[in-house]
Design a protein around this motif. Structure first.
Motif, PDB file in Angstrom:
ATOM      1  N   ALA A  89      34.290  -6.905  -9.098  1.00  0.00           N
ATOM      2  CA  ALA A  89      34.417  -6.144  -7.854  1.00  0.00           C
ATOM      3  C   ALA A  89      33.114  -6.110  -7.094  1.00  0.00           C
ATOM      4  O   ALA A  89      33.082  -6.195  -5.864  1.00  0.00           O
TER       5      ALA A  89
ATOM      6  N   GLN B 290      41.323  -3.138  -1.625  1.00  0.00           N
ATOM      7  CA  GLN B 290      42.481  -2.861  -2.479  1.00  0.00           C
ATOM      8  C   GLN B 290      42.186  -3.113  -3.955  1.00  0.00           C
ATOM      9  O   GLN B 290      42.796  -2.501  -4.839  1.00  0.00           O
ATOM     10  N   LYS B 291      41.223  -4.007  -4.230  1.00  0.00           N
ATOM     11  CA  LYS B 291      40.891  -4.358  -5.616  1.00  0.00           C
ATOM     12  C   LYS B 291      39.706  -3.549  -6.153  1.00  0.00           C
ATOM     13  O   LYS B 291      39.437  -3.586  -7.364  1.00  0.00           O
TER      14      LYS B 291
END
Length: 247
Positions: free
Chosen positions: A3, A138-139
């Motif tokens: 991320a 979103q991740k």
């Protein structure tokens, strides 16, 4: 870890977005900003104004500014008109009919096609970059990553809004041309002198009125001193009179 790397990638992309992303630009018609500035003398102000009004209506234009006034020896009328660019030439030809001589007739045509394409391309680039950030958001899992991504999205959206505003302003100037029209009538010498004399008389009347008002205001502002002076003068006069009687 994934991320963080993903969040860092768009950040770098944001700095080099305009350089690295070059979407193929569609065929865009030529964008021209047309403007005109006219000045001429007329024998009948009202008739000329009516002709211009008729030309504006016929060519689907609209008046942006309208003013009139008097100078020494002339009466003038100034109008600023916004007219659809496709009607620009016809509008200029219509209001030019009957004008024997233009003191000023300036017509400009500025090609802003390159600027328009550049703004459109940069806007598309920023929108694609925003989509990429939204996908990464979103991740994202960590709060710090989410906050950083949202910060970048906010910056990109501000840039998008700024470019949308620039594009909208450019499109407005392209779609509607600006025409400034100044026309005037020379007054006969005797009428001009009378006008000037009447103006001077009225100015003198107003000046006298304001001077008189100022005088009364001055008196009102010093009324306590006037009363004190009158009282002192009364007692002094009374005392002098008494001394005179005793002697």
């Amino acid at each position: 870890m994934m991320a963080i790397e993903s969040a860092a990638a768009p950040s770098a992309a944001n700095k080099n977005a305009d350089k690295n992303i070059n979407p193929a630009s569609p065929e865009i018609p030529q964008k021209i900003i047309k403007q005109a500035s006219l000045r001429f003398e007329t024998n009948d102000l009202e008739e000329t104004y009516n002709q211009i009004q008729s030309a504006i209506k016929k060519n689907q234009g609209k008046i942006q500014n309208d003013s009139e006034g008097k100078d020494y020896g002339t009466i003038f009328h100034n109008i600023t008109v916004r007219v659809p660019s496709q009607n620009f030439d016809n509008f200029i030809n219509t209001i030019s009919k009957g004008v024997s001589y233009f003191e000023r007739k300036e017509i400009t045509a500025e090609d802003v096609t390159e600027q328009y394409i550049d703004l459109t391309t940069r806007l598309k680039t920023k929108r694609k970059l925003e989509e990429r950030y939204l996908q990464i958001l979103q991740k994202a899992v960590k709060i710090s990553e989410i906050l950083e991504i949202e910060k970048q999205i906010s910056i990109i959206r501000e840039e998008i809004e700024a470019k949308e505003g620039q594009l909208k302003y450019l499109e407005s100037r392209v779609s509607e041309s600006t025409v400034t029209i100044e026309f005037y009538k020379n007054l006969p010498e005797q009428e001009a002198v009378q006008l000037s004399y009447g103006s001077k008389v009225w100015t003198a009347v107003k000046s006298g009125f304001f001077s008189l008002s100022s005088f009364f205001i001055s008196i009102i502002s010093v009324w306590p001193f006037v009363i004190i002076f009158c009282v002192l003068a009364y007692f002094i006069r009374k005392r002098l009179k008494r001394k005179k009687q005793q002697s």
